[in-house]
Design an enzyme around this catalytic site. Structure first.
Site, PDB file in Angstrom:
ATOM      1  N   ARG A  35     -90.481  83.061  -1.724  1.00  0.00           N
ATOM      2  CA  ARG A  35     -90.044  82.230  -2.848  1.00  0.00           C
ATOM      3  C   ARG A  35     -91.083  82.176  -3.958  1.00  0.00           C
ATOM      4  O   ARG A  35     -90.766  82.364  -5.125  1.00  0.00           O
ATOM      5  CB  ARG A  35     -89.701  80.826  -2.343  1.00  0.00           C
ATOM      6  CG  ARG A  35     -88.381  80.831  -1.625  1.00  0.00           C
ATOM      7  CD  ARG A  35     -88.090  79.565  -0.873  1.00  0.00           C
ATOM      8  NE  ARG A  35     -86.849  79.786  -0.116  1.00  0.00           N
ATOM      9  CZ  ARG A  35     -86.443  79.044   0.903  1.00  0.00           C
ATOM     10  NH1 ARG A  35     -87.179  78.018   1.297  1.00  0.00           N
ATOM     11  NH2 ARG A  35     -85.326  79.325   1.515  1.00  0.00           N
ATOM     12  N   PHE A  44     -81.209  85.649  -3.722  1.00  0.00           N
ATOM     13  CA  PHE A  44     -81.922  85.925  -2.464  1.00  0.00           C
ATOM     14  C   PHE A  44     -83.135  85.009  -2.223  1.00  0.00           C
ATOM     15  O   PHE A  44     -83.473  84.214  -3.071  1.00  0.00           O
ATOM     16  CB  PHE A  44     -82.224  87.414  -2.244  1.00  0.00           C
ATOM     17  CG  PHE A  44     -83.030  88.154  -3.274  1.00  0.00           C
ATOM     18  CD1 PHE A  44     -83.783  87.532  -4.234  1.00  0.00           C
ATOM     19  CD2 PHE A  44     -83.049  89.551  -3.237  1.00  0.00           C
ATOM     20  CE1 PHE A  44     -84.541  88.258  -5.139  1.00  0.00           C
ATOM     21  CE2 PHE A  44     -83.805  90.284  -4.140  1.00  0.00           C
ATOM     22  CZ  PHE A  44     -84.543  89.633  -5.085  1.00  0.00           C
ATOM     23  N   GLU A  45     -83.693  85.103  -1.035  1.00  0.00           N
ATOM     24  CA  GLU A  45     -84.753  84.199  -0.557  1.00  0.00           C
ATOM     25  C   GLU A  45     -84.292  82.741  -0.583  1.00  0.00           C
ATOM     26  O   GLU A  45     -85.026  81.836  -0.951  1.00  0.00           O
ATOM     27  CB  GLU A  45     -86.033  84.334  -1.397  1.00  0.00           C
ATOM     28  CG  GLU A  45     -86.656  85.698  -1.400  1.00  0.00           C
ATOM     29  CD  GLU A  45     -87.125  86.165  -0.028  1.00  0.00           C
ATOM     30  OE1 GLU A  45     -87.384  85.322   0.848  1.00  0.00           O
ATOM     31  OE2 GLU A  45     -87.217  87.388   0.166  1.00  0.00           O
ATOM     32  N   GLY A  46     -83.062  82.534  -0.174  1.00  0.00           N
ATOM     33  CA  GLY A  46     -82.496  81.189  -0.253  1.00  0.00           C
ATOM     34  C   GLY A  46     -81.906  81.038  -1.638  1.00  0.00           C
ATOM     35  O   GLY A  46     -82.627  81.147  -2.633  1.00  0.00           O
TER      36      GLY A  46
END
Lengths: 594, 257
Positions: free
Chosen positions: A266, A404-406
């Site tokens: 993140r 992406f990445e949450g």
């Protein structure tokens, strides 16, 4: 390293603590080495990667492999790998600068980021000695390339719902993995995959899976909207035989690895967002200086200037915020013993302390990039829609960052949730502060705001923090444990908290710079801060109002709204005038300048 | 082999030049190693790797020149010398620089000196050849290939696009032309090592020089930007008429024929 006084802040602590410019690390603290590392990366991207962009976008992945190996020779893959395992063990600012400068490479920066970040770091942080010895030197040199396989067709945000299974074989020598992992970056050529699977269908665990193991294959290349330079395929595991010694971390503790790696992913995306935003501003500015309509360069129109200034002020706040977060890791790691530093899990823990900051940086910086990319296309007019202009690719490449990445929504929901958890555990005195605030508001008199630089902004920041406490305190009181079902309110709170962090980061950076080299040299920083803080404050006010109205009714609501009015009373900055000043400097330099 | 490189910092090629009060403004400008000097650094490192010895990078400049020296050290040079004239000299020209370097090299054992062909700022291309002359050393300018075998040196030199092959011997001074090599990027391990490499700082006092001896021999009368390019013009009509009009314009308007 900078001579910043070591004062350790807790994750989320900015909401309740008084912080000075001297307490934070800012881009103005970068050393000559940092700048040289940034420059080498910049030159590598411009000289080696960009000439091949068309080939890379065309999925000619032999170039990706070749470029990563060249990057490895320069040390650009080893920043986060400790020296004893063939890396360089550099500080997090250095590795962040590499990430920022790689962002110009578009999809290839995702290739690089997946290898050095989510691909290699699980082994750096959680590998045992043998695993580190076996894999890290080759990952740092580029001899082996890495990928990360968490997502499945049925489990994205709900990562723990993975269906991939692992079963120990009868001889007890291998885990047999079965399942399908989806959207795996670098899958066309990666040699090593970090794969999550449930042992016996229940113990969520991580494994190091080599491409050559029996039963490992990849599906066809996905056709994506953007970041086409990166390879994305499914990873197919059909009775894949993974030696038992390749279990990464402990059985059943895979979630620990997954969540820690997400933090890193993140903040690195946030840094990439800042790098991409700077590039977008540069391209847009060059274009508007060049492009003539009605007999004049379109940069001379004040609406063009307004756009450039807004893009840049937002970039400044985000840049200040993400490097502040990286500085927090550095400060925390600076307080650790050598022994702790050698233990990857401790390093991951130091980063995880700031998961709130990582999440906020992720959603605000990737949205900054999306905004900048969108406006940069707009400033290019019809040309921005044409593929021969770089800005067209930036626009497409930007979009995935919010997913992406949450997703940014998941990251938003995490922020108030984590804050409340910390408050409940007594790690942060949020509830006490919120209670004290009620009394304070009853007696509150309008504050006299001075005219010195940043006084107005600090005043707005103080009140913004109180508004957050007001909203969060009210929501927590009203819904208690059921707050997690009120997602709209959680998101409003997350936005307010993130704005506070960005406002404060901009203010502290500007304050530190002015203290160091005077107002004259830092006028652009001051302007950015004034504009950003005013606009962020307006957004906070709107979010707070919506939140109060949703939570309360009748007299209580009226009382709450009156408290909010007290807290938002101020003499607003003339942002239009400030933006013209900001834009003049950008237009002259033809790039983002501070 | 004792190899020296003469290096100068110059404006980044992307910098915009702003002239005010007859001076080029360098406030806030980005500086780089003069690109031709970068070829010299790269060649020095290659020759050292092939023949052994040591590469020393020398610059006459100010405190900020340390950055470019560190970059050269990060590329792989062994030592750096900064001759800092910031406090002592108001102005200088090619004579000044040559004189300082001459004093510096007085007690040095030198096999090879490499410099850039020209600096991209003032582009005089004089310091290299003048220094060789003062040191009583042969020199070859604008080289595109350098092969050393014992004391024998085979050089290829760019002569306005043609190649001239020169056979000479060490000690020697050469100035480097584009095409000689592809300068490397300073690697990250190189950057970290550069921090620990020796960087010696000298002032003109340390070279037994004083300001009077270094008085420039030339005077800069004026500094101005080239005139702005005017908009182009597209000739119209039959080709034959266009040619006639073009010839007449070249003769009468721009007076180049």
């Amino acid at each position: 390293m900078s001579e910043t006084k070591e004062k350790l802040f807790k994750g989320g602590g900015f909401l309740v603590e008084d912080i000075n410019g001297e307490d934070v690390i800012t881009p103005e603290d970068f050393t000559d080495e940092h700048q040289m590392i940034a420059k080498t990366t910049e030159e590598f991207v411009a000289g080696e990667v960009l000439p091949l962009v068309d080939n890379l976008e065309n999925h000619e992945f032999e170039h990706s492999v070749d470029l990563l190996k060249k990057a490895g020779e320069l040390g650009l893959l080893g920043a986060d790998v400790p020296e004893e395992y063939g890396g360089l063990g550099l500080d997090k600012i250095s590795s962040s600068l590499i990430t920022e400068k790689f962002s110009r490479a578009g999809g290839f920066s995702v290739t690089h980021g997946a290898h050095v970040g989510i691909g290699s770091l699980p082994i750096v942080f959680f590998g045992n000695e043998d695993q580190k010895q076996k894999y890290l030197p080759k990952l740092a040199s580029g001899e082996l390339l890495a990928a990360y396989a968490l997502t499945e067709p049925g489990s994205g945000s709900d990562a723990l719902g993975a269906k991939t299974t692992a079963k120990l074989n009868e001889a007890g020598t291998h885990y047999i993995l079965n399942g399908e992992k989806q959207w795996i970056t670098n899958s066309a050529f990666a040699d090593v995959f970090v794969v999550y699977a449930k042992i016996d269908g229940e113990h969520f665990s991580a494994f190091i899976v080599e491409r050559d193991y029996p039963g490992v294959s990849t599906g066809p290349e996905e056709k994506k909207m953007g970041i086409k330079s990166s390879s994305t395929r499914t990873l197919i595991l059909e009775d894949a035989e993974v030696p038992v010694e390749n279990l990464l971390g402990e059985k059943g503790k895979g979630h620990r690895i997954a969540f820690n790696i997400l933090n890193v992913g993140r903040y690195k995306l946030a840094i990439g967002g800042v790098g991409g935003s700077k590039r977008g501003i540069e391209l847009a500015t060059k274009y508007v200086n060049e492009r003539k309509q009605f007999g004049t360069a379109i940069s001379s129109f004040s609406l063009t200037q307004e756009k450039l200034a807004t893009m840049a002020a937002r970039t400044y706040a985000n840049e200040s915020a993400v490097y502040r977060t990286v500085g927090l890791f550095e400060q925390r790691m600076g307080s650790m013993t050598d022994e702790q530093l050698a233990d990857g899990r401790e390093v991951a823990k130091a980063i995880a302390e700031y998961q709130i900051e990582c999440s906020m940086n992720k959603y605000t910086a990737t949205e900054c990039l999306d905004y900048v990319a969108d406006e940069a296309v707009q400033l290019h007019g019809g040309y921005g829609f044409m593929q021969e202009y770089e800005v067209e690719r930036i626009y497409r490449d930007s979009r995935i960052n919010r997913i992406f990445e949450g997703t940014n929504e998941i990251n938003r929901l995490l922020v108030p949730g984590t804050l409340l958890k910390k408050a409940m555990k007594g790690e942060l005195p949020l509830l006490q502060k919120a209670q004290g605030l009620q009394e304070e508001l009853m007696m509150m008199m309008p504050e006299e705001v001075g005219t010195e630089p940043l006084e107005q902004e600090k005043h707005l920041l103080r009140n913004a923090k109180k508004i957050v406490l007001l909203g969060a305190g009210l929501a927590a009181q009203k819904y208690m444990q059921k707050l997690e079902k009120e997602q709209e309110i959680l998101v409003n709170l997350a936005d307010m908290v993130a704005e506070v962090y960005n406002m404060e980061s901009a203010i502290l950076r500007t304050e530190k710079a002015i203290n160091k080299s005077g107002l004259e040299k830092n006028n652009q920083k001051l302007l950015y801060t004034q504009v950003y803080v005013q606009e962020a404050f307006n957004r906070i006010e709107a979010d707070a109002k919506e939140t109060l109205i949703a939570v309360e009714q009748g007299d209580t609501l009226r009382m709450m709204l009156s408290s909010l009015r007290k807290l938002t009373r101020h003499e607003p900055t003339n942002v239009i005038a400030k933006k013209r000043e900001i834009a003049a400097n950008i237009i002259e330099a033809e790039k983002y300048v501070v | 082999m004792n190899i020296y490189v003469l290096l100068k910092k110059t404006f980044d090629t992307e910098e915009k030049i702003v002239v005010s009060n007859g001076q080029i403004e360098d406030d806030g400008a980005e500086f780089i190693i003069n690109p031709y000097d970068e070829y010299a650094v790269e060649e020095a490192i290659k020759q050292r790797d092939a023949h052994g010895g040591e590469v020393t990078v020398v610059t006459v400049g100010d405190e900020d020149s340390e950055k470019q020296l560190r970059t050269a050290l990060a590329m792989g040079a062994d030592k750096a010398v900064l001759i800092n004239t910031e406090d002592d000299l108001e102005e200088g020209d090619q004579f000044t620089t040559t004189k300082i370097l001459e004093a510096f090299f007085e007690d040095k054992e030198v096999d090879l000196i490499l410099a850039g062909n020209v600096a991209i700022d003032e582009a005089s291309g004089q310091v290299g050849p003048r220094l060789a002359e003062r040191l009583g050393m042969p020199y070859v300018t604008t080289i595109t290939s350098l092969e050393i075998d014992g004391d024998t040196v085979n050089v290829e030199k760019d002569v306005e696009g043609d190649v001239e092959k020169v056979l000479t011997s060490l000690p020697l001074l050469v100035t480097c032309q584009q095409g000689l090599n592809d300068p490397r990027y300073p690697s990250l391990p190189g950057i970290m090592k550069a921090k620990k490499k020796p960087l010696e700082e000298l002032e003109i006092d340390d070279l037994d020089l004083d300001e009077d001896e270094l008085e420039p021999k030339t005077k800069t009368v004026d500094i101005f930007l080239p005139p702005e390019k005017e908009a182009g013009r597209v000739l119209e009509g039959e080709v034959e008429d266009q040619v006639k009009e073009l010839v007449s314009l070249l003769k009468n308007e721009s007076k180049v024929l």
